[in-house]
Design an enzyme around this catalytic site. Sequence first.
Site, PDB file in Angstrom:
ATOM      1  N   GLY A 116       0.659  -1.387  -0.007  1.00  0.00           N
ATOM      2  CA  GLY A 116       0.216   0.177   0.045  1.00  0.00           C
ATOM      3  C   GLY A 116       0.696   1.325   0.120  1.00  0.00           C
ATOM      4  N   CYS A 117       0.138   2.496  -0.447  1.00  0.00           N
ATOM      5  CA  CYS A 117       0.975   3.390   0.075  1.00  0.00           C
ATOM      6  C   CYS A 117       1.753   3.974   1.037  1.00  0.00           C
ATOM      7  CB  CYS A 117       0.681   4.652  -1.186  1.00  0.00           C
ATOM      8  SG  CYS A 117      -1.211   4.694  -0.721  1.00  0.00           S
TER       9      CYS A 117
END
Length: 346
Positions: free
Chosen positions: A149-150
Site C-alpha cells: 500500500g501507498c
Amino acid sequence: MTATQIKVAIVGVTGYAGMELLRLLHAHPYVQVVSVHQTTATQETLDQTFPHLQSLYKITPTPVDPVHIMQNADLVFFATSSGVTKTLAAPFIAQHFPVIDLSGDFRLNAKDYAQWYHQPAAPQALLDQASYSLADFYTNDKSYIANPGCYATATLLALAPLAQAQLLDADSIVIDAKSGLSGAGKSLTTASHFITVNENMMMYKPNQHQHLPEIMQQLQRWQPSLAHIQFTTSLLPINRGIFVSAYVKLKQPLTPKAIDALYHQTYADKPFVRLMPLDTFPDIKQVVGTNFTDIGLTYNPITHYLTIVSVIDNMIKGAAGQAIQNMNHLYHFEETTGLNLIAQYA
Ligand SMILES: NC(=O)C1=CN([C@@H]2O[C@H](COP(=O)(O)OP(=O)(O)OC[C@H]3O[C@@H](n4cnc5c(N)ncnc54)[C@H](OP(=O)(O)O)[C@@H]3O)[C@@H](O)[C@H]2O)C=CC1
Ligand SMILES: CC(=O)N[C@@H](CCC(=O)OP(=O)(O)O)C(=O)O
C-alpha cells in the site's frame, strides 16, 4: 542480452492506479499491453472514453475472463478495489499464472484482513500462494505478488534501516502520514468533494487505517520485538503525493552521523531511494511523477527523538511504479526499466 517482450493484461484500467499503469507501461521497452478490463462490458475503445489516450490505445476494455487472459498474456496486473481479487484470483493461482495485485486483498493474514478491511479474507489456500513484496527489498519467490500500500511503502522505507538493525525503541514509534486525494481512487464521496478538500486538511481513520497492520507485519519481519506503532493519516489538498513524518527513539544512542551512515549503507544499492543531506528534508514535489522515495532525517539531542521524513508519489511508488518495479524483478529486467522518470520542476 536483449530481454524478451512480455504481454500483460490490466484489470481495473479505468481507475486511477490502472490508468497510471497503462501510462507507464506504454514507455516500457519490454512490455506490450494486450488486454484491459473493467467491471462491465462497453463498446467504446479506451481512447474514445479517455481523450488523453487518443491514437494511443484503440483497445476495448472487457470484463475479466481468466481463461482468455491466461491464453493471451504472460502476466496480469489487478488495479482493482479491495475485495475484488480475493474472488477473482483463484483460477490464476491454480495455474501459477503471474499476478501483481495492487489491492490490499493478499497483503495480510486472514484475521488481520477481516479486522482492518471489514470483510472476509480470501481463502487461506490462496493467501498461502501470495507474497508481499516491498520492491526495494525484493525477496519474492511466488507468482502472486501483493504490491504494498501507498502509506505502508513510504513508512516502511522511512524505518527500514533502523528496523533491520534492530534499533527501534518499541514504545516510541509515531507515524504521521498525509496523502493527496488520488490515493482515495476515482469514486466521489462527501469527503472528496473539491469544496471539502481544497484549501483544507483533515485527519481520517486515526488508529483505524488498514495500512497499520501491513506496516507492523513487515516491521516485525525486520525487528520481531516490535508490537505497535502510533499511526495517523490525513488528507492534503493536492492531487498526488504522500508525506510521512516518522518520530522514533532508538534503543541505543547513536550519533546523527552514524544514523546517516546506516541509511546510506542500507540504500547504497537501491536506485529508487534517495537520501537528503543530514538535517534537510524532501518535499512532495521533488518525487511527484517519479518512482523515487526521498528521505531526510534529523536528531534532537534534547528529546532524543529522530525525525524521519519520507515522500513518494502515491500513484507511482505507492502503486503502479512499484508494481512495475516488482514486475522487473520477476522477469529479471533491470530494476529501473520503464521507470527512469524525473519529477516536473515547475
Ligand atoms: N490510488 C492510489 O494511490 C493507490 C491505490 N492502491 C490500490 O489499488 C487499487 C486501485 O486503486 P484506485 O485506482 O485508486 O481505485 P479506483 O476506484 O480509481 O479504480 C478501481 C478500478 O477497479 C475496477 N474494478 C472494480 N471491480 C472490478 C471487477 N470486478 N472487475 C474488473 N474491474 C473492476 C474499476 O472498474 P470500473 O471502471 O468498471 O469501475 C476501476 O477501474 C485499490 O485496491 C487501491 O486500494 C494502492 C496504492 C495506492
Ligand atoms: C487518500 C486516501 O483515501 N487513501 C487511501 C489509500 C487506499 C489504498 O491504497 O488502499 P489499499 O488498502 O488497497 O492499499 C486510504 O487511506 O484508504
